[in-house]
Scaffold this motif. Structure first.
Motif, PDB file in Angstrom:
ATOM      1  N   GLY A  53      -5.782  29.786   2.853  1.00 13.00           N
ATOM      2  CA  GLY A  53      -6.955  29.671   1.992  1.00 13.00           C
ATOM      3  C   GLY A  53      -6.718  28.892   0.710  1.00 13.00           C
ATOM      4  O   GLY A  53      -7.568  28.901  -0.184  1.00 13.00           O
ATOM      5  N   LYS A  54      -5.603  28.180   0.600  1.00 10.01           N
ATOM      6  CA  LYS A  54      -5.239  27.493  -0.646  1.00 10.01           C
ATOM      7  C   LYS A  54      -5.528  25.991  -0.574  1.00 10.01           C
ATOM      8  O   LYS A  54      -5.553  25.378   0.498  1.00 10.01           O
ATOM      9  CB  LYS A  54      -3.760  27.702  -0.956  1.00 10.01           C
ATOM     10  N   THR A  55      -5.745  25.413  -1.747  1.00  9.16           N
ATOM     11  CA  THR A  55      -5.826  23.956  -1.898  1.00  9.16           C
ATOM     12  C   THR A  55      -4.466  23.441  -2.320  1.00  9.16           C
ATOM     13  O   THR A  55      -3.932  23.863  -3.343  1.00  9.16           O
ATOM     14  CB  THR A  55      -6.886  23.564  -2.943  1.00  9.16           C
ATOM     15  N   VAL A  56      -3.899  22.542  -1.529  1.00 16.14           N
ATOM     16  CA  VAL A  56      -2.577  21.984  -1.784  1.00 16.14           C
ATOM     17  C   VAL A  56      -2.727  20.572  -2.334  1.00 16.14           C
ATOM     18  O   VAL A  56      -3.508  19.765  -1.811  1.00 16.14           O
ATOM     19  CB  VAL A  56      -1.726  21.959  -0.498  1.00 16.14           C
ATOM     20  N   LEU A  57      -1.977  20.283  -3.384  1.00 14.49           N
ATOM     21  CA  LEU A  57      -1.959  18.944  -3.969  1.00 14.49           C
ATOM     22  C   LEU A  57      -0.572  18.333  -3.811  1.00 14.49           C
ATOM     23  O   LEU A  57       0.427  18.939  -4.209  1.00 14.49           O
ATOM     24  CB  LEU A  57      -2.326  18.999  -5.454  1.00 14.49           C
ATOM     25  N   CYS A  58      -0.509  17.151  -3.227  1.00 13.27           N
ATOM     26  CA  CYS A  58       0.717  16.347  -3.174  1.00 13.27           C
ATOM     27  C   CYS A  58       0.459  15.140  -4.067  1.00 13.27           C
ATOM     28  O   CYS A  58      -0.144  14.161  -3.635  1.00 13.27           O
ATOM     29  CB  CYS A  58       1.029  15.918  -1.747  1.00 13.27           C
ATOM     30  N   ASN A  59       0.876  15.216  -5.320  1.00 11.67           N
ATOM     31  CA  ASN A  59       0.423  14.243  -6.314  1.00 11.67           C
ATOM     32  C   ASN A  59       1.454  13.170  -6.643  1.00 11.67           C
ATOM     33  O   ASN A  59       1.364  12.514  -7.680  1.00 11.67           O
ATOM     34  CB  ASN A  59      -0.021  14.953  -7.593  1.00 11.67           C
ATOM     35  N   CYS A  60       2.414  12.975  -5.745  1.00 10.20           N
ATOM     36  CA  CYS A  60       3.351  11.842  -5.868  1.00 10.20           C
ATOM     37  C   CYS A  60       3.564  11.238  -4.491  1.00 10.20           C
ATOM     38  O   CYS A  60       4.681  10.867  -4.128  1.00 10.20           O
ATOM     39  CB  CYS A  60       4.689  12.306  -6.448  1.00 10.20           C
ATOM     40  N   ASP A  61       2.487  11.108  -3.712  1.00  6.42           N
ATOM     41  CA  ASP A  61       2.661  10.856  -2.284  1.00  6.42           C
ATOM     42  C   ASP A  61       1.660   9.858  -1.723  1.00  6.42           C
ATOM     43  O   ASP A  61       0.450  10.125  -1.706  1.00  6.42           O
ATOM     44  CB  ASP A  61       2.528  12.173  -1.522  1.00  6.42           C
ATOM     45  N   ASP A  62       2.175   8.721  -1.278  1.00  2.00           N
ATOM     46  CA  ASP A  62       1.367   7.761  -0.552  1.00  2.00           C
ATOM     47  C   ASP A  62       1.111   8.332   0.847  1.00  2.00           C
ATOM     48  O   ASP A  62       2.046   8.483   1.631  1.00  2.00           O
ATOM     49  CB  ASP A  62       2.128   6.431  -0.452  1.00  2.00           C
ATOM     50  N   PRO A  63      -0.112   8.680   1.172  1.00  2.00           N
ATOM     51  CA  PRO A  63      -0.365   9.358   2.452  1.00  2.00           C
ATOM     52  C   PRO A  63      -0.003   8.528   3.682  1.00  2.00           C
ATOM     53  O   PRO A  63       0.258   9.097   4.739  1.00  2.00           O
ATOM     54  CB  PRO A  63      -1.868   9.667   2.405  1.00  2.00           C
ATOM     55  N   PHE A  64       0.017   7.200   3.538  1.00  5.04           N
ATOM     56  CA  PHE A  64       0.377   6.370   4.688  1.00  5.04           C
ATOM     57  C   PHE A  64       1.858   6.488   5.030  1.00  5.04           C
ATOM     58  O   PHE A  64       2.274   6.145   6.129  1.00  5.04           O
ATOM     59  CB  PHE A  64       0.008   4.907   4.437  1.00  5.04           C
ATOM     60  N   GLU A  65       2.654   6.955   4.079  1.00  4.53           N
ATOM     61  CA  GLU A  65       4.089   7.069   4.312  1.00  4.53           C
ATOM     62  C   GLU A  65       4.642   8.473   4.041  1.00  4.53           C
ATOM     63  O   GLU A  65       5.673   8.840   4.579  1.00  4.53           O
ATOM     64  CB  GLU A  65       4.847   6.066   3.413  1.00  4.53           C
ATOM     65  N   SER A  66       3.965   9.231   3.204  1.00  4.86           N
ATOM     66  CA  SER A  66       4.498  10.519   2.763  1.00  4.86           C
ATOM     67  C   SER A  66       4.571  11.530   3.895  1.00  4.86           C
ATOM     68  O   SER A  66       3.570  11.825   4.564  1.00  4.86           O
ATOM     69  CB  SER A  66       3.640  11.088   1.636  1.00  4.86           C
ATOM     70  N   ASN A  67       5.744  12.104   4.070  1.00  3.64           N
ATOM     71  CA  ASN A  67       5.893  13.168   5.056  1.00  3.64           C
ATOM     72  C   ASN A  67       5.296  14.485   4.571  1.00  3.64           C
ATOM     73  O   ASN A  67       5.031  15.377   5.379  1.00  3.64           O
ATOM     74  CB  ASN A  67       7.374  13.352   5.412  1.00  3.64           C
ATOM     75  N   PHE A  68       5.065  14.613   3.273  1.00  4.30           N
ATOM     76  CA  PHE A  68       4.352  15.790   2.785  1.00  4.30           C
ATOM     77  C   PHE A  68       2.916  15.760   3.288  1.00  4.30           C
ATOM     78  O   PHE A  68       2.388  16.768   3.757  1.00  4.30           O
ATOM     79  CB  PHE A  68       4.381  15.845   1.252  1.00  4.30           C
ATOM     80  N   PHE A  69       2.278  14.584   3.172  1.00  3.37           N
ATOM     81  CA  PHE A  69       0.924  14.452   3.706  1.00  3.37           C
ATOM     82  C   PHE A  69       0.907  14.729   5.203  1.00  3.37           C
ATOM     83  O   PHE A  69       0.060  15.475   5.711  1.00  3.37           O
ATOM     84  CB  PHE A  69       0.369  13.051   3.436  1.00  3.37           C
ATOM     85  N   LYS A  70       1.844  14.126   5.921  1.00  7.31           N
ATOM     86  CA  LYS A  70       1.877  14.289   7.375  1.00  7.31           C
ATOM     87  C   LYS A  70       2.072  15.749   7.758  1.00  7.31           C
ATOM     88  O   LYS A  70       1.421  16.267   8.671  1.00  7.31           O
ATOM     89  CB  LYS A  70       2.986  13.423   7.965  1.00  7.31           C
ATOM     90  N   THR A 118      -2.280  11.989  -3.512  1.00  5.99           N
ATOM     91  CA  THR A 118      -2.522  10.820  -4.357  1.00  5.99           C
ATOM     92  C   THR A 118      -1.327   9.870  -4.316  1.00  5.99           C
ATOM     93  O   THR A 118      -0.168  10.293  -4.379  1.00  5.99           O
ATOM     94  CB  THR A 118      -2.774  11.228  -5.823  1.00  5.99           C
ATOM     95  N   SER A 119      -1.630   8.581  -4.209  1.00  9.68           N
ATOM     96  CA  SER A 119      -0.606   7.554  -4.366  1.00  9.68           C
ATOM     97  C   SER A 119      -0.653   7.057  -5.806  1.00  9.68           C
ATOM     98  O   SER A 119      -1.532   7.450  -6.572  1.00  9.68           O
ATOM     99  CB  SER A 119      -0.839   6.390  -3.402  1.00  9.68           C
ATOM    100  N   TYR A 120       0.247   6.173  -6.151  1.00 11.14           N
ATOM    101  CA  TYR A 120       0.220   5.642  -7.509  1.00 11.14           C
ATOM    102  C   TYR A 120       0.360   4.126  -7.509  1.00 11.14           C
ATOM    103  O   TYR A 120       0.766   3.519  -6.517  1.00 11.14           O
ATOM    104  CB  TYR A 120       1.289   6.287  -8.389  1.00 11.14           C
ATOM    105  N   ARG A 121       0.001   3.525  -8.620  1.00 12.43           N
ATOM    106  CA  ARG A 121      -0.173   2.069  -8.712  1.00 12.43           C
ATOM    107  C   ARG A 121       1.082   1.288  -8.351  1.00 12.43           C
ATOM    108  O   ARG A 121       1.019   0.270  -7.683  1.00 12.43           O
ATOM    109  CB  ARG A 121      -0.613   1.706 -10.136  1.00 12.43           C
ATOM    110  N   ASP A 122       2.248   1.765  -8.804  1.00 15.43           N
ATOM    111  CA  ASP A 122       3.478   0.993  -8.632  1.00 15.43           C
ATOM    112  C   ASP A 122       4.253   1.365  -7.380  1.00 15.43           C
ATOM    113  O   ASP A 122       5.448   1.105  -7.276  1.00 15.43           O
ATOM    114  CB  ASP A 122       4.389   1.183  -9.856  1.00 15.43           C
ATOM    115  N   SER A 123       3.583   1.984  -6.427  1.00 17.84           N
ATOM    116  CA  SER A 123       4.266   2.396  -5.205  1.00 17.84           C
ATOM    117  C   SER A 123       4.806   1.190  -4.447  1.00 17.84           C
ATOM    118  O   SER A 123       4.083   0.232  -4.174  1.00 17.84           O
ATOM    119  CB  SER A 123       3.292   3.153  -4.298  1.00 17.84           C
ATOM    120  N   ALA A 124       6.074   1.244  -4.105  1.00 18.63           N
ATOM    121  CA  ALA A 124       6.673   0.157  -3.322  1.00 18.63           C
ATOM    122  C   ALA A 124       6.026   0.065  -1.953  1.00 18.63           C
ATOM    123  O   ALA A 124       5.841  -1.015  -1.394  1.00 18.63           O
ATOM    124  CB  ALA A 124       8.182   0.385  -3.187  1.00 18.63           C
ATOM    125  N   ILE A 125       5.670   1.219  -1.384  1.00 19.81           N
ATOM    126  CA  ILE A 125       5.006   1.241  -0.091  1.00 19.81           C
ATOM    127  C   ILE A 125       3.640   0.577  -0.183  1.00 19.81           C
ATOM    128  O   ILE A 125       3.234  -0.198   0.669  1.00 19.81           O
ATOM    129  CB  ILE A 125       4.862   2.692   0.408  1.00 19.81           C
TER     130      ILE A 125
END
Length: 373
Positions: free
Chosen positions: A38-55, A72-79
């Motif tokens: 029943g919780k909302t989970v935030l992965c706030n350092c994670d590019d979803p296209f590559e992040s295994n946390f998202f997956k 959330t991804s961030y602007r300077d992501s190498a991915i």
């Protein structure tokens, strides 16, 4: 290059993009399953296209009975630079919900009885391709994606639990933000962070502790892996191992457990060697006896004395012990109390520096004592 040297080099270069392997996430998260219901989970350092946390959370969304997943991804992501350049800012967020008044907000893969990672990633690609005419509740741009930015802090306030691998160089800032917003979390960091002035007080006050496992290998943006030492999970979620008492077998003697040159505590070289005694019997000189008596009062008892040699046979109840930082892997708050960290304990006469034995500096020590009922 050693594993720890890899970590220090990455930190110095602000090369913070090291991605956690799915197997390491699964190994740790299996211990917390009931706490995500029943919780909302935030992965706030994670590019979803590559992040295994998202997956992981997308795959386990129904099994964990999550309410929402925000990534959330961030602007300077190498991915991002390699794969995605659809937004001017280069940053974006993805939101997955299990229930909604608008059926379009619920991912199509969650409507199936069974789904796999290909289904998840296919859905994600569809969201990307449909932008800007797609569902902005699900997939939309961010200005920077920085976890400390106003837009991401608003998402943080929506979340119940934060789970991620934050940038090595911003660990202090990241933890401070989580504590300020009173969030539960499960994050990866360098075990050396235990000794940070900003982090150790949280450990001492039982506001933060270590998780179960220690990830060893991380994936870099170019696809190669790099090994690190001293990596662990930090959390404030309840965990069973903090209820487990450490078995103590060793009997105290002054030869094996000498007192520091410049602090009234005994040295313990290994966690397995923590003595089982409540009373610590020893023979000391007059100066040390007077110091112990002043500190411990009635818990410092004189047994016998040699006034000529100025030797005093005494016993001290529940003396403070300096133990290795690895003690935190076995720390049970019902069994031990954390007094402080050697360098920063208030009554350290050489504040900011570690203790000495025989005029030689001892490696970092956590000061503890037994909980005596």
């Amino acid at each position: 290059m050693s594993n720890n040297q890899n970590m220090h080099k990455a930190k110095a270069a602000k090369d913070d993009e090291f991605y956690t392997q799915l197997s390491d996430i699964e190994k740790e998260l299996v211990k917390y399953k009931e706490q995500f219901k029943g919780k909302t989970v935030l992965c706030n350092c994670d590019d979803p296209f590559e992040s295994n946390f998202f997956k992981f959370f997308a795959l386990q969304f129904k099994e964990l009975e999550l309410k929402e997943l925000i990534t959330t991804s961030y602007r300077d992501s190498a991915i991002k630079k390699q794969n995605i350049n659809m937004f001017d800012s280069g940053a974006y967020k993805v939101r997955i919900v299990g229930e909604s008044n608008n059926e379009k907000d619920v991912p199509n893969f969650l409507k199936r009885e069974h789904y796999n990672l290909k289904d998840v990633m296919r859905w994600l690609e569809e969201q990307k391709k449909s932008f800007p005419n797609g569902n902005l509740n699900v997939f939309s741009p961010l200005e920077t994606g920085d976890f400390a930015s106003e837009e991401c802090v608003k998402l943080l306030d929506e979340a119940d639990i934060v789970v991620t691998n934050p940038p090595f160089s911003k660990f202090r800032e990241f933890v401070a933000l989580l504590m300020e917003h009173k969030k539960q979390f499960l994050i990866i960091g360098n075990k050396n962070a235990i000794a940070y002035k900003e982090v150790f007080p949280l450990i001492k006050e039982n506001k933060l502790w270590l998780g179960y496992n220690s990830p060893k290998e991380f994936v870099q943006p170019n696809g190669t892996t790099k090994k690190f030492g001293n990596i662990c999970w930090f959390t404030n979620l309840p965990i069973e191992k903090r209820e487990e008492y450490l078995d103590l077998f060793e009997e105290y003697n002054l030869d094996k457990y000498p007192m520091y040159d410049n602090y009234l505590a005994i040295n313990v070289d290994r966690v397995a060697d923590i003595p089982c005694n409540e009373w610590f019997e020893m023979t000391v000189n007059e100066d040390l006896y007077n110091k112990l008596k002043a500190t411990y009062g009635d818990d410092c008892v004189l047994i016998d004395s040699d006034d000529v040699k100025k030797q005093y046979h005494i016993k001290v109840r529940n003396i403070v012990m300096g133990v290795p930082i690895t003690f935190l892997d076995k720390y049970c708050p019902k069994q031990f109390e954390i007094v402080g960290l050697d360098r920063y304990v208030e009554d350290n006469p050489n504040f900011g520096h570690r203790f000495h034995l025989n005029k030689k500096e001892v490696y970092a020590r956590i000061l503890i004592k037994r909980v005596i009922k």
